[in-house]
Every structure is written in structure tokens, then in C-alpha cells.
Scaffold this motif. Structure first.
Motif, PDB file in Angstrom:
ATOM      1  N   ARG A   1     -16.349  14.665 -81.778  1.00  8.41           N
ATOM      2  CA  ARG A   1     -15.839  15.836 -81.039  1.00  8.41           C
ATOM      3  C   ARG A   1     -16.311  17.125 -81.720  1.00  8.41           C
ATOM      4  NH1 ARG A   1     -13.181  14.816 -75.939  1.00  8.41           N
ATOM      5  NH2 ARG A   1     -11.754  13.109 -76.139  1.00  8.41           N
ATOM      6  N   ASN A   2     -15.370  18.028 -82.081  1.00  4.84           N
ATOM      7  CA  ASN A   2     -15.818  19.290 -82.677  1.00  4.84           C
ATOM      8  C   ASN A   2     -15.921  19.239 -84.210  1.00  4.84           C
ATOM      9  OD1 ASN A   2     -13.042  19.316 -83.090  1.00  4.84           O
ATOM     10  ND2 ASN A   2     -12.877  21.548 -82.943  1.00  4.84           N
TER      11      ASN A   2
ATOM     12  N   ASN B   1      -4.595  26.924 -80.798  1.00  8.99           N
ATOM     13  CA  ASN B   1      -5.106  26.021 -79.752  1.00  8.99           C
ATOM     14  C   ASN B   1      -6.604  25.808 -79.913  1.00  8.99           C
ATOM     15  OD1 ASN B   1      -2.933  27.743 -77.481  1.00  8.99           O
ATOM     16  ND2 ASN B   1      -2.591  25.747 -78.374  1.00  8.99           N
ATOM     17  N   ALA B   2      -7.063  24.676 -79.486  1.00  7.65           N
ATOM     18  CA  ALA B   2      -8.500  24.370 -79.369  1.00  7.65           C
ATOM     19  C   ALA B   2      -9.264  24.362 -80.685  1.00  7.65           C
ATOM     20  CB  ALA B   2      -9.166  25.349 -78.390  1.00  7.65           C
TER      21      ALA B   2
ATOM     22  N   GLY C   1      -9.035  21.561 -82.975  1.00  4.48           N
ATOM     23  CA  GLY C   1      -9.385  20.188 -83.373  1.00  4.48           C
ATOM     24  C   GLY C   1      -8.214  19.365 -83.886  1.00  4.48           C
TER      25      GLY C   1
ATOM     26  N   THR D   1      -5.700  17.782 -82.111  1.00  3.49           N
ATOM     27  CA  THR D   1      -5.573  16.532 -81.348  1.00  3.49           C
ATOM     28  C   THR D   1      -6.778  15.634 -81.587  1.00  3.49           C
ATOM     29  OG1 THR D   1      -4.243  17.644 -79.681  1.00  3.49           O
ATOM     30  CG2 THR D   1      -5.239  15.570 -79.031  1.00  3.49           C
TER      31      THR D   1
ATOM     32  N   ARG E   1      -7.155   9.528 -74.685  1.00  2.00           N
ATOM     33  CA  ARG E   1      -7.367  10.622 -73.732  1.00  2.00           C
ATOM     34  C   ARG E   1      -8.450  10.347 -72.708  1.00  2.00           C
ATOM     35  NH1 ARG E   1      -7.481  16.296 -76.872  1.00  2.00           N
ATOM     36  NH2 ARG E   1      -9.076  15.266 -78.110  1.00  2.00           N
TER      37      ARG E   1
ATOM     38  N   GLU F   1     -17.682  10.897 -74.485  1.00  2.00           N
ATOM     39  CA  GLU F   1     -17.014  12.191 -74.680  1.00  2.00           C
ATOM     40  C   GLU F   1     -16.575  12.409 -76.123  1.00  2.00           C
ATOM     41  OE1 GLU F   1     -13.814  12.623 -71.883  1.00  2.00           O
ATOM     42  OE2 GLU F   1     -15.151  12.377 -70.165  1.00  2.00           O
ATOM     43  N   LEU F   2     -16.495  11.314 -76.905  1.00  2.00           N
ATOM     44  CA  LEU F   2     -16.020  11.434 -78.285  1.00  2.00           C
ATOM     45  C   LEU F   2     -17.122  11.904 -79.219  1.00  2.00           C
ATOM     46  CD1 LEU F   2     -14.016   8.066 -78.449  1.00  2.00           C
ATOM     47  CD2 LEU F   2     -13.221  10.318 -77.700  1.00  2.00           C
TER      48      LEU F   2
ATOM     49  N   TRP G   1     -21.096  17.311 -79.230  1.00  2.00           N
ATOM     50  CA  TRP G   1     -22.129  17.756 -78.298  1.00  2.00           C
ATOM     51  C   TRP G   1     -23.496  17.910 -78.970  1.00  2.00           C
ATOM     52  CZ3 TRP G   1     -17.902  21.696 -76.716  1.00  2.00           C
ATOM     53  CH2 TRP G   1     -17.028  21.072 -75.805  1.00  2.00           C
TER      54      TRP G   1
HETATM   55  N1  LIG Z   1     -17.514  15.970 -77.598  1.00  3.05           N
HETATM   56  C1  LIG Z   1     -17.218  17.177 -78.082  1.00  3.05           C
HETATM   57  N2  LIG Z   1     -18.103  17.831 -78.872  1.00  3.05           N
HETATM   58  C2  LIG Z   1     -17.796  19.032 -79.381  1.00  3.05           C
HETATM   59  N3  LIG Z   1     -16.642  19.679 -79.174  1.00  3.05           N
HETATM   60  C3  LIG Z   1     -15.713  19.056 -78.405  1.00  3.05           C
HETATM   61  C4  LIG Z   1     -15.958  17.787 -77.830  1.00  3.05           C
HETATM   62  N4  LIG Z   1     -14.853  17.423 -77.145  1.00  3.05           N
HETATM   63  C5  LIG Z   1     -13.982  18.430 -77.261  1.00  3.05           C
HETATM   64  N5  LIG Z   1     -14.479  19.414 -78.037  1.00  3.05           N
HETATM   65  C6  LIG Z   1     -13.843  20.680 -78.414  1.00  3.05           C
HETATM   66  O1  LIG Z   1     -12.758  20.441 -79.281  1.00  3.05           O
HETATM   67  C7  LIG Z   1     -11.866  21.524 -79.138  1.00  3.05           C
HETATM   68  C8  LIG Z   1     -10.557  21.221 -79.806  1.00  3.05           C
HETATM   69  O2  LIG Z   1      -9.856  20.218 -79.124  1.00  3.05           O
HETATM   70  P1  LIG Z   1      -8.404  19.696 -79.534  1.00  3.05           P
HETATM   71  O3  LIG Z   1      -7.881  19.048 -78.330  1.00  3.05           O
HETATM   72  O4  LIG Z   1      -8.440  18.909 -80.781  1.00  3.05           O
HETATM   73  O5  LIG Z   1      -7.617  21.058 -79.808  1.00  3.05           O
HETATM   74  P2  LIG Z   1      -6.177  21.277 -80.446  1.00  3.05           P
HETATM   75  O6  LIG Z   1      -6.353  21.911 -81.780  1.00  3.05           O
HETATM   76  O7  LIG Z   1      -5.390  20.043 -80.374  1.00  3.05           O
HETATM   77  O8  LIG Z   1      -5.598  22.392 -79.456  1.00  3.05           O
HETATM   78  P3  LIG Z   1      -4.158  22.526 -78.717  1.00  3.05           P
HETATM   79  O9  LIG Z   1      -3.266  23.244 -79.680  1.00  3.05           O
HETATM   80  O10 LIG Z   1      -4.475  23.360 -77.535  1.00  3.05           O
HETATM   81  O11 LIG Z   1      -3.687  21.172 -78.347  1.00  3.05           O
HETATM   82  C9  LIG Z   1     -11.876  21.781 -77.635  1.00  3.05           C
HETATM   83  O12 LIG Z   1     -11.626  23.111 -77.345  1.00  3.05           O
HETATM   84  C10 LIG Z   1     -13.282  21.404 -77.195  1.00  3.05           C
HETATM   85  O13 LIG Z   1     -14.081  22.542 -76.966  1.00  3.05           O
END
Ligand SMILES: Nc1ncnc2c1ncn2[C@@H]1O[C@H](COP(=O)(O)OP(=O)(O)OP(=O)(O)O)[C@@H](O)[C@H]1O
Ligand SMILES: [Mg+2]
Length: 372
Positions: free
Chosen positions: A12-13, A32-33, A35, A37, A53, A59-60, A63
Motif C-alpha cells: 500500500r502506501n 486520516n489517510a 496508513g 488501517t 477490505r 490493490e495491496l 502503486w
Molecule cells: N496500493 C496502494 N499504493 C499506494 N498507496 C495506497 C495504496 N492503497 C491505498 N493507498 C493509500 O493509503 C492511504 C492511507 O490509507 P489508510 O486506510 O491506511 O489510512 P488511515 O490512516 O487508516 O486513515 P483514516 O484515519 O481515514 O482511516 C490512502 O489514502 C491511499 O491513498
């Protein structure tokens, strides 16, 4: 069991990150957003080789990355174990202590987790399919044979449904239908009995835990609702009489089934019912009560797995604390903090009762980086 260290690459990120985790409570804080989760998801994937999810493994993968790697060092009662799972366009590769596993099934369950995420509220609030999925996932984690029954059942169900849909009842072959009915009832009965036993055990713990979190104010009951007959009725039946009942049900609904082109009885139509102090939670429960009920179910699983495997799985709580009032938070944390390694995500600690989090390790999550 305990996770001692973890490493993510191209997940993911997270480009590349390493962390050391402690027994007890580990808290991941960030806006938020960032990383949070994603990190809990990675632990879940390492346990089950599947995300909670998405069913699309692609998707995991980050990118900007061709593959994702999750590594972890953990200790179990039987000793230390290192795990590695690699995801790429070619599929999944799993290693235990450096040894590649030919089958993912020998890897699944080396690390055990119970995850509670915001969408788990749907176990109480959502459609029956969510509750069936909940039962299937949980039973499957402790009884691998159940997943096999389930796959068999789905296969027969699909063939039977195709036949019902594509055939005129006047031309239908009674022999063919008999074969499918028998196969469906045979695997269906196995699933029903496992679900029934699971819910009885789950209820025992969920009731206790729910009472604990609510300071004894709420009495939670969970009931298995088979698509025909009742769970209580199943108590007095052996496998063969339940099988007989299933066959009768299928015969009785034959005309309706041909008219609608689908199978009308069986585990694919089961449900669960929840009540607090005798009142149906889905219809009458407040948001907080529904959330607490869903949480109690998940926590009950911790105890069931403990009974089954002799040690506690990890508890992953995604965004849960801020939704509970201070009393419920405190009870929740006190119930488990000394026994279960817990990973909690939150956007801020303002709403969290820190005085109860004795030795929590705190990680700040920022844009795929972790800072202590
Ligand atoms: N395959 C991927 N490659 C790169 N980045 C990704 C990928 N999938 C998701 N992301 C990014 O990861 C970011 C963080 O996601 P995550 O769900 O972990 O956020 P969070 O910290 O739990 O936020 P919240 O408080 O809103 O729940 C997303 O905004 C998305 O842009
Ligand atoms: Mg999140």
C-alpha cells in the motif's frame, strides 16, 4: 502469541518500513489517510493471506512497486517463528522460518488475529450475508475442514440453481434433482451443525464480555437462525434426522424453487439474531449499543480461539476507541490489556482514556512512515 517485529516493503502506501512492537498495547496515531488501517490490514493479511477490505490482492501492492512483502518475527508458545508473505502479479509466496510453503493453507493460522474495524458494525446492522460471512470466516480460522464443506456446498448450490433456472419443472429429471438434494443436504447439515455449535460457544463469551463492557447493565444474546427449523430444535436432532428435515424442505419447496429459479433453503439463507435485554438490537439498539454488541462478538472470538489453540491471538482495533464512551473504553482495555497483544489505531488521543493504558507503545503514522 506476540508479534515482536514487522517489516513492510511495497505494501500500500509503505515503501519500506520496519517496526518493533511490544506485548501489551501498541497505539498507532495519525490524521486520516496516513496508513493506520493499512498497517493493521498487513497484519491481517499475514495471518489469513487475505485482506479484510478487498478480495483483489493487486490493490495491496504499492502503486510504485511490482510486489509487496510483509515480514514478521513472532513468538508463540511453541517458540519463535518468522513469517514472510510476498504478493505479486504471479500470486502469493509464503515462507515460515525461511521455508517456502507449497500450499498457502499450511501458512494460514500460524499467526492468529481478531480484527475489529468500523465496518464490522454491519455484523449487527447489515444484511444477513454479512453475518454468514462472519460465521464462515471465524469457523474457518479454527476448523479448516469447514472451508472445504463450504466450497463443496457452494459448488452444488450453483449447479442446482443453474438447473432450476434453466429447466422447465415438467421436464425436470427427478433422479438428477434427487442427487443434488442429497449432496446439498449432506454438506449443508455439516455446515449447520458447525455454525450452531460455534454460535452456542460464542454466545457464552459474548454475553459475559458485553456485560463487562457495560458494567452489567446489558444482557446480550446471540441466536443462530437456520433457514428451516430452529437452533433449539437442532439440539434434539442427530445428523440423520436433520438431513431428513432438509430433504423434506427441499421437496416441499420444489415448485416455488423452479418458479423462482433458485434454492430456497439451506445454510446460504441462515441468519443470526442479537438481542440486548430481550430487545432486538438491529431494530431497537442505539448506535453505541450496536457497536458494543459487534465488538463483544469479536472479543468473544479471542476467547474461543484461546480455548481452541491454547494462546490468545492478536487483537487489532481499527478506529474503535473514539466511538465508545469513556466507561466502555476503560472496561474494554482493562479486560484485555494484560493478556492480549493489542494494536489500536486512532486519529488522536484526546478521546482515549490514557490513564488506563499502562505501558502502551505509541507510534505516529505519517504518510507511510512510522515515528516513535
Ligand atoms: N496500493 C496502494 N499504493 C499506494 N498507496 C495506497 C495504496 N492503497 C491505498 N493507498 C493509500 O493509503 C492511504 C492511507 O490509507 P489508510 O486506510 O491506511 O489510512 P488511515 O490512516 O487508516 O486513515 P483514516 O484515519 O481515514 O482511516 C490512502 O489514502 C491511499 O491513498
Ligand atoms: Mg483507517
Amino acid at each position: 502469541m506476540q508479534l515482536n517485529a514487522m517489516e513492510l516493503q511495497g505494501y500500500r502506501n509503505y515503501d519500506s518500513v520496519k517496526l518493533k512492537t511490544e506485548g501489551g498495547v501498541n497505539i498507532f496515531i495519525g490524521p486520516n489517510a496516513q496508513g493506520k488501517t493499512n498497517l493493521l490490514e498487513a497484519i491481517h493479511v499475514l495471518s489469513l493471506t487475505k485482506s479484510h477490505r478487498t478480495s483483489k490482492d493487486k490493490e495491496l501492492i504499492g502503486w510504485n512497486s511490482g510486489s509487496a512483502i510483509i515480514r514478521a518475527e513472532m513468538s508463540r508458545r511453541m517458540g519463535n517463528v518468522s513469517l514472510e508473505l510476498q504478493l505479486s502479479a504471479q500470486g502469493k509466496k509464503a515462507k515460515i522460518n525461511g521455508l517456502e510453503q507449497r500450499k498457502l493453507s499450511t501458512f494460514v493460522g500460524t499467526l492468529n488475529v481478531v480484527l475489529f474495524a468500523p465496518e464490522d458494525l454491519d455484523i449487527v446492522k447489515g444484511a444477513p450475508g454479512v453475518r454468514r460471512r462472519f460465521m464462515d470466516m471465524e469457523i474457518g480460522q479454527v476448523h479448516p475442514g469447514y472451508l472445504y464443506d463450504m466450497q463443496q456446498y457452494q459448488k452444488i448450490l450453483q449447479q442446482r440453481n443453474n438447473y432450476l433456472k434453466s429447466t422447465d419443472i415438467r421436464r425436470a429429471s427427478p433422479e438428477l434433482l434427487d442427487v443434488w438434494n442429497e449432496q446439498l443436504a449432506q454438506t449443508g447439515v455439516k455446515m449447520m451443525q458447525k455454525r450452531k455449535n460455534f454460535i452456542v460457544q460464542l454466545q457464552r463469551w459474548a454475553e459475559k464480555i458485553h456485560a463487562g463492557i457495560t458494567g452489567g447493565n446489558e444482557h446480550l444474546t446471540v441466536e443462530y437462525k437456520p433457514s428451516f427449523g430452529t437452533a433449539d430444535g437442532m439440539d434434539n436432532q442427530d445428523q440423520s434426522s436433520l438431513f431428513g428435515q432438509f430433504m423434506i424442505k427441499l421437496t416441499q419447496s420444489k415448485e416455488q424453487e423452479f418458479r423462482r429459479g433458485t434454492t430456497l433453503a439451506g445454510p446460504h439463507r441462515d441468519d443470526l439474531a442479537f438481542a440486548i435485554n430481550g430487545k432486538d438490537v438491529q431494530s431497537f439498539g442505539s448506535q453505541g449499543q450496536q457497536r458494543t454488541a459487534a465488538l463483544s462478538l469479536k472479543l468473544a472470538e479471542l476467547e474461543l480461539m484461546h480455548e481452541e489453540i491454547g494462546e490468545y491471538p492478536l487483537l487489532l482495533l481499527d478506529d474503535v476507541l473514539s466511538e465508545l464512551d469513556q466507561t466502555r473504553q476503560t472496561q474494554l482495555i482493562e479486560t484485555f490489556q494484560s493478556r492480549v497483544q493489542t494494536f489500536i489505531t486512532t486519529t488522536g488521543l484526546e478521546s482515549v482514556n490514557m490513564s488506563r493504558l499502562k505501558d502502551a507503545s505509541i507510534f505516529h503514522v505519517r504518510d507511510g512512515q512510522l515515528l516513535r
